[in-house]
Each structure stands twice: as structure tokens, then as C-alpha cells.
Design a protein around this motif. Structure first.
Motif, mmCIF file in Angstrom:
data_model
loop_
_atom_site.group_PDB
_atom_site.id
_atom_site.type_symbol
_atom_site.label_atom_id
_atom_site.label_comp_id
_atom_site.label_asym_id
_atom_site.label_seq_id
_atom_site.Cartn_x
_atom_site.Cartn_y
_atom_site.Cartn_z
ATOM 1 N N ASP A 64 87.058 -16.048 -25.617
ATOM 2 C CA ASP A 64 86.994 -16.005 -27.076
ATOM 3 C C ASP A 64 87.911 -14.954 -27.698
ATOM 4 O OD1 ASP A 64 85.395 -18.144 -26.912
ATOM 5 O OD2 ASP A 64 83.633 -17.242 -27.829
ATOM 6 N N ASP B 176 77.558 -21.464 -25.011
ATOM 7 C CA ASP B 176 78.421 -22.623 -25.259
ATOM 8 C C ASP B 176 79.549 -22.750 -24.237
ATOM 9 O OD1 ASP B 176 79.060 -20.214 -26.763
ATOM 10 O OD2 ASP B 176 80.727 -21.294 -27.663
ATOM 11 N N HIS B 177 79.733 -21.711 -23.403
ATOM 12 C CA HIS B 177 80.794 -21.777 -22.393
ATOM 13 C C HIS B 177 80.249 -22.052 -20.991
ATOM 14 C CE1 HIS B 177 83.841 -20.196 -25.244
ATOM 15 N NE2 HIS B 177 82.755 -19.700 -25.804
ATOM 16 N N HIS C 137 88.093 -21.326 -28.382
ATOM 17 C CA HIS C 137 87.836 -22.256 -29.482
ATOM 18 C C HIS C 137 89.155 -22.606 -30.148
ATOM 19 C CE1 HIS C 137 83.501 -21.540 -29.183
ATOM 20 N NE2 HIS C 137 83.837 -20.299 -28.909
#
Ligand SMILES: [Zn+2]
Length: 265
Positions: free
Chosen positions: A167, A68-69, A207
């Protein structure tokens, strides 16, 4: 996607999915984009947002190898992609993994309009290290940030007093120990981030919304307390206040399994 102009030379974009952040930094004629939003329309929007704001994109960076990054190349297929050396090693060790997980996500969420994710020719950057930006003597600082996963890099932008940490320090997600992560390394990373947070004005977690120094310090202390409780109390460890949702309880259940494989301290 939310677009926040944090500074004249810094834009943070927050994805609708998991509030995944993407940070654009500008230094004169040069600019980098760190991490990525998730949905295809958001990736498309990044191109327009940065173009309109006059932010050049001379390269992409990623904080770690979780899929997702890593999606910046979908928006900027020609751009170079730099990652910390631990992330380059992880990507080389698991070829195709990010693409597989992205495909799974797209199938689960009925996403059918995504271009291919090309991860060839990734540039491995030494961590700790520095990355020159712009015509002057501006430099990004790269700091190791492992524990969430086996890899990880935090980017400090000293002249803007901004820390993009990957994260860690999320206001919406508890510390998440991935299968290849480590509670010990996570705690060591938090202590390594502490002085960087103390000198920063804005902290951009992987996030959630950007945080000011005091809020990030509070999250850091809560995360240390949670991980220490996880080691001693396992499943009974209380989740940080404000992060006690069903989704966070599921992450906690995963963490309990990972922590229980460690020898008692
Ligand atoms: Zn993530």
C-alpha cells in the motif's frame, strides 16, 4: 475484476473493491500469487484465469496483514502462504483480526457466499531477504515497507523489472496512516522504494493500476510532499492532485489525527 497481462510471465488482477491488486508471477514450473482480490467471485475467477494462462501456483505471498490483501487462501486453500517477518509477527499478535474485519466487510456489503479464510501455518520470511523461484537461479527480493501499517514487505521481481510494493505509490489512494502506522516510517519506506522504482519498468501498487517508472516516481514525489505537509500543516495539507475525492478526504482526516499525536519537528 480487471485482468492485465503485463508480461508473458506476469498477470495483474484488479478487484472491483478499492482496486485491490493481486499479482501472479511465473518462473517455469513455479509461480507465486502476491495479495488477493476481494469479492468471492473474483477469487474464484483467479483460479480460472491462472489455470487458462498456464500459471502454476506453488505458493501465495502477501505484502501486509490488512485483511483485503490476505484472501488468497480462499482461492487456493492448500497453498502455502509466505509473509515478511513483520507481517508474521503482526498476524500472531492479532489472531482472528483479519477474519473479523472480513466478516464485517461481508456483512456491510451483503456478501453471503464466501468460504472460510484459513490463516494457519503461515511461513515467516526474513526481510530484507530473497526467495528462490523456479529451477534456475531466479530470486524475488523482499524489502521492508512499513509505515502504512506496522508491517509490510515490497517484492521486487528483478528479472521482469517489476516492483510489487503493497500500500504505497497508489494512483488512487493517498498515503494512509493506519492506527499502527507511522508518518516517519512511511517516509522512510518511500525513500527506500525510490531506487527500486528507478530500476523497475512496472510498479504494482496495492490499490490501482500498474504504473510505469515515471508515473510511479511522480506519485512518490507527490506522496512525500503530502506527508511533509501533513506534518507541518496538518488538516491544511493539500491532497495530491487527482486524488481529492471524498473518500481520500476521509483518509486525510484520519491521517491528521495520527500525525497530530507526533511531537512537532
Ligand atoms: Zn490495502
Amino acid at each position: 475484476m480487471r485482468v492485465l497481462a503485463v508480461h508473458a510471465d506476469l498477470i495483474v488482477m484488479i478487484s472491483r473493491f478499492w482496486q485491490t491488486t493481486s499479482t501472479a508471477v511465473r518462473a517455469g514450473e513455479e509461480g507465486f500469487v502476491i495479495d488477493s482480490p476481494v469479492y468471492p467471485d473474483e477469487l474464484e475467477a483467479v483460479v480460472g484465469v491462472l489455470d487458462q494462462a498456464g500459471f502454476p501456483v506453488s505458493g501465495l505471498l502477501a505484502t501486509h496483514a490488512d485483511w483485503d490483501h490476505l484472501l488468497g487462501r480462499i482461492a487456493f486453500p492448500e497453498a502455502s502462504l509466505g509473509v515478511g517477518d513483520s507481517t508474521a509477527l503482526r498476524l500472531a499478535a492479532e489472531p482472528g483480526q483479519a477474519q473479523r474485519e472480513l466478516r464485517e466487510f461481508d456483512e456491510d456489503h451483503y456478501v453471503d457466499d464466501r468460504g472460510p479464510l484459513m490463516l494457519a501455518g503461515i511461513q515467516s520470511l526474513p526481510v530484507p531477504g530473497r526467495l528462490a523461484l523456479g529451477a534456475g537461479d531466479l530470486e524475488l527480493e523482499l524489502h521492508p515497507a512499513e509505515g502504512h501499517t506496522a508491517d509490510g514487505t515490497a517484492y521486487l521481481i528483478p528479472w521482469l523489472k517489476v516492483l510489487v510494493c503493497g500500500d504505497y505509490l497508489s494512483p488512487v489512494e493517498i498515503p494512509w496512516i493506519s492506527p499502527d502506522g507511522s508518518v516517519e516510517k512511511y517516509l522512510a519506506t518511500l525513500e527506500r522504494l525510490r531506487p527500486l522504482v528507478a530500476n523497475a519498468q512496472t510498479i504494482v501498487p496495492g490499490h490501482g493500476r500498474p504504473l510505469d517508472r515515471d508515473t510511479a516516481t511522480r506519485v512518490l514525489d507527490e506522496d512525500v510532499a503530502y506527508l511533509e505537509a501533513l506534518r507541518t500543516a496538518g488538516a491544511e495539507a493539500p491532497l495530491p492532485a487527482g486524488r481529492r475525492t471524498g473518500a481520500q478526504r476521509r483518509i486525510h482526516a484520519e491521517n491528521v489525527q495520527r500525525a497530530s499525536t507526533l511531537p512537532p519537528t
